[in-house]
Design a protein around this motif. Structure first.
Motif, short mmCIF file in Angstrom:
data_model
loop_
_atom_site.label_atom_id
_atom_site.label_comp_id
_atom_site.label_asym_id
_atom_site.label_seq_id
_atom_site.Cartn_x
_atom_site.Cartn_y
_atom_site.Cartn_z
N ILE A 159 5.73 -91.31 -8.20
CA ILE A 159 6.54 -90.25 -8.82
C ILE A 159 8.01 -90.42 -8.44
N GLU A 208 -4.68 -85.83 0.58
CA GLU A 208 -3.80 -84.65 0.61
C GLU A 208 -4.62 -83.35 0.75
N ALA A 258 1.85 -91.41 -12.69
CA ALA A 258 2.42 -92.75 -12.49
C ALA A 258 1.69 -93.42 -11.34
N ARG A 286 9.51 -98.09 2.15
CA ARG A 286 9.17 -98.89 3.34
C ARG A 286 8.29 -100.07 2.96
N1 LIG Z 1 1.08 -90.24 -8.88
C1 LIG Z 1 0.88 -89.27 -9.75
O1 LIG Z 1 0.54 -89.52 -10.91
C2 LIG Z 1 1.11 -87.83 -9.37
C3 LIG Z 1 1.46 -87.47 -8.09
N2 LIG Z 1 1.73 -86.14 -7.81
C4 LIG Z 1 2.13 -85.75 -6.48
O2 LIG Z 1 3.38 -86.32 -6.18
C5 LIG Z 1 3.49 -86.56 -4.77
C6 LIG Z 1 3.80 -88.04 -4.57
O3 LIG Z 1 2.67 -88.78 -5.01
P1 LIG Z 1 2.73 -90.32 -5.40
O4 LIG Z 1 4.05 -90.65 -5.98
O5 LIG Z 1 1.51 -90.59 -6.19
O6 LIG Z 1 2.57 -90.98 -3.97
P2 LIG Z 1 2.91 -92.48 -3.53
O7 LIG Z 1 2.03 -92.77 -2.37
O8 LIG Z 1 2.87 -93.39 -4.71
O9 LIG Z 1 4.41 -92.37 -3.08
C7 LIG Z 1 4.82 -91.93 -1.83
C8 LIG Z 1 5.69 -93.01 -1.25
O10 LIG Z 1 6.25 -92.55 -0.04
C9 LIG Z 1 6.24 -93.66 0.85
N3 LIG Z 1 6.37 -93.22 2.22
C10 LIG Z 1 5.53 -92.50 2.98
N4 LIG Z 1 6.03 -92.29 4.20
C11 LIG Z 1 7.23 -92.91 4.23
C12 LIG Z 1 8.22 -93.08 5.22
N5 LIG Z 1 8.07 -92.56 6.43
N6 LIG Z 1 9.32 -93.79 4.92
C13 LIG Z 1 9.48 -94.33 3.70
N7 LIG Z 1 8.58 -94.20 2.69
C14 LIG Z 1 7.46 -93.50 2.97
C15 LIG Z 1 4.91 -94.31 0.58
O11 LIG Z 1 4.86 -95.60 1.16
P3 LIG Z 1 3.43 -96.25 1.53
O12 LIG Z 1 2.82 -96.65 0.21
O13 LIG Z 1 3.81 -97.38 2.40
O14 LIG Z 1 2.63 -95.19 2.21
C16 LIG Z 1 4.92 -94.31 -0.94
O15 LIG Z 1 5.65 -95.40 -1.46
C17 LIG Z 1 2.15 -86.14 -4.17
O16 LIG Z 1 2.23 -84.84 -3.69
C18 LIG Z 1 1.20 -86.21 -5.36
O17 LIG Z 1 0.09 -85.35 -5.23
C19 LIG Z 1 1.72 -85.18 -8.77
C20 LIG Z 1 1.39 -85.50 -10.06
C21 LIG Z 1 0.98 -86.82 -10.44
#
Ligand SMILES: NC(=O)C1=CN([C@@H]2O[C@H](COP(=O)(O)OP(=O)(O)OC[C@H]3O[C@@H](n4cnc5c(N)ncnc54)[C@H](OP(=O)(O)O)[C@@H]3O)[C@@H](O)[C@H]2O)C=CC1
Ligand SMILES: CC(C)(CO)C(=O)C(=O)O
Length: 329
Positions: free
Chosen positions: A11, A288, A151, A33
């Motif tokens: 997202i 989550e 996404a 990261r």
């Molecule tokens: N994806 C979707 O279609 C949807 C998602 N959501 C919500 O959106 C939110 C995000 O989800 P989503 O985008 O899927 O999650 P992702 O896991 O794709 O994205 C989160 C990102 O944050 C990174 N991250 C975590 N900790 C750190 C840190 N300390 N420093 C730097 N980067 C970090 C992760 O890296 P790493 O991979 O290394 O952990 C990952 O790249 C959630 O609450 C989800 O429920 C809502 C609707 C739809």
């Protein structure tokens, strides 16, 4: 304007790429990261999308927020459980004028802020343990955001947009603030729908309603949404959980604009989709649970509403996740 997307995964990557390529005067950076960060640094942030077209965005990317300094908008698109451990790390991004956009599923850490004098100062322990998040990001800085697009990160540096183009925004106190309108305008220029709503918690609940029931049930049964919503014995459990959630939301002043069966039918129409919690379990990634379920039970306790079905499913999904090594305790 300076916009930092912290957690530029599925997202956040979608949002950051579109914002960076939009005709707005903004400096867009991302905190990422590992291999994803390395790929963004080497080749830019790639977005593959039928709706928006394939594109690459050149964004400043780092794993050290201190390099970026205070932002006008800090957009949090991490999984909710990733926020408390890094709360301290967020501080360099926050200045007196910073607005924190919470683009995550579940009960947001600021839920009680702006809800009414009787709730002010209360925190949601499940997503803000010991107040670490609200200490780093004072709730008055928060702007609510309900995420509708879907996404995924297909490979490091490349985000695939699957569907959806709406990020609903809303101030916790319901005001139509200048900061909300400015961010809405930026998102609109980036091609999204970004209405600013006066009752953001209503929209949070409609999304959460599905997540609090279908996500844990899917992780427990490995069933897809269509089956969870249509097989009578599973639908009965989801419906009971959702009615408990509705009672809690309403006790806290939320209004549910549709009825529970229509909401379940809407989930059924999504089809043979695995919820994000089931996907996380299958991929061995932390689930989550706390933002989607534990926090709802916590809200229930705050308004003295019993949630026997939700508490039962919560205990089971926590146990399931613990056995898989994906949940603490
Ligand atoms: N994806 C979707 O279609 C949807 C998602 N959501 C919500 O959106 C939110 C995000 O989800 P989503 O985008 O899927 O999650 P992702 O896991 O794709 O994205 C989160 C990102 O944050 C990174 N991250 C975590 N900790 C750190 C840190 N300390 N420093 C730097 N980067 C970090 C992760 O890296 P790493 O991979 O290394 O952990 C990952 O790249 C959630 O609450 C989800 O429920 C809502 C609707 C739809
Ligand atoms: C598909 C849906 C709506 C399931 O509740 C979802 O948001 C998720 O998987 O997290």
């Amino acid at each position: 304007m300076k916009i930092c997307v912290f957690g530029a995964g599925a997202i956040g990557g979608l949002m950051a790429a579109r914002l960076a390529n939009a005709e707005i005067e903004a400096q867009v950076s991302v905190v990422a990261r590992g291999p994803h960060l390395a790929a963004i640094r080497d080749n830019g942030l790639w977005l593959i999308s039928e709706e928006f077209g394939d594109q690459v965005a050149q964004v400043e990317a780092t794993d050290d927020p201190a390099e970026l300094g205070p932002q006008d908008y800090l957009v949090l698109t991490l999984k909710a459980h990733s926020v408390p451990p890094i709360a301290e790390k967020l501080k360099p991004l926050v200045g007196p004028e910073t607005c924190v956009v919470t683009g995550m599923n579940g009960v947001p850490y600021w839920y009680f802020h702006g809800l009414g004098p009787e709730w002010e100062g209360r925190r949601v322990e499940a997503v803000d343990p010991g107040g670490v998040v609200s200490a780093a990001l004072p709730p008055e800085k928060a702007l609510g955001c309900v995420v509708y697009p879907a996404a995924e990160v297909e490979k490091p540096g490349l985000v695939r947009h699957i569907s959806g183009d709406r990020f609903t925004l809303g101030e916790p106190d319901g005001s139509k603030s200048e900061r909300a309108q400015r961010f809405s305008e930026a998102l609109r220029k980036a091609g999204f729908k970004a209405p600013v709503r006066p009752r953001i918690r209503d929209e949070i609940w409609v999304k959460l309603w599905g997540n609090m029931a279908f996500n844990p049930l899917s992780a427990l049964t490995h069933e897809t949404l269509d089956h969870l919503a249509t097989r009578p014995e599973l639908r009965r459990i989801a419906r009971a959980m959702m009615l408990e959630g509705q009672a809690v939301g309403e006790a806290l002043g939320a209004r549910f604009p549709i009825d529970v069966d229509k909401r379940i039918d809407g989930a059924a129409a999504v089809g043979a989709h695995k919820t994000s919690m089931l996907q996380d379990l299958e991929r061995g990634r932390p689930m989550e649970i706390d933002a989607l379920v534990t926090a709802v039970v916590e809200l229930g306790r705050a308004v003295n509403i019993e949630m026997p079905m939700t508490e039962t499913i919560l205990a089971l999904v926590q146990a399931r996740a613990r056995v898989a090594g994906l949940y603490p305790g």
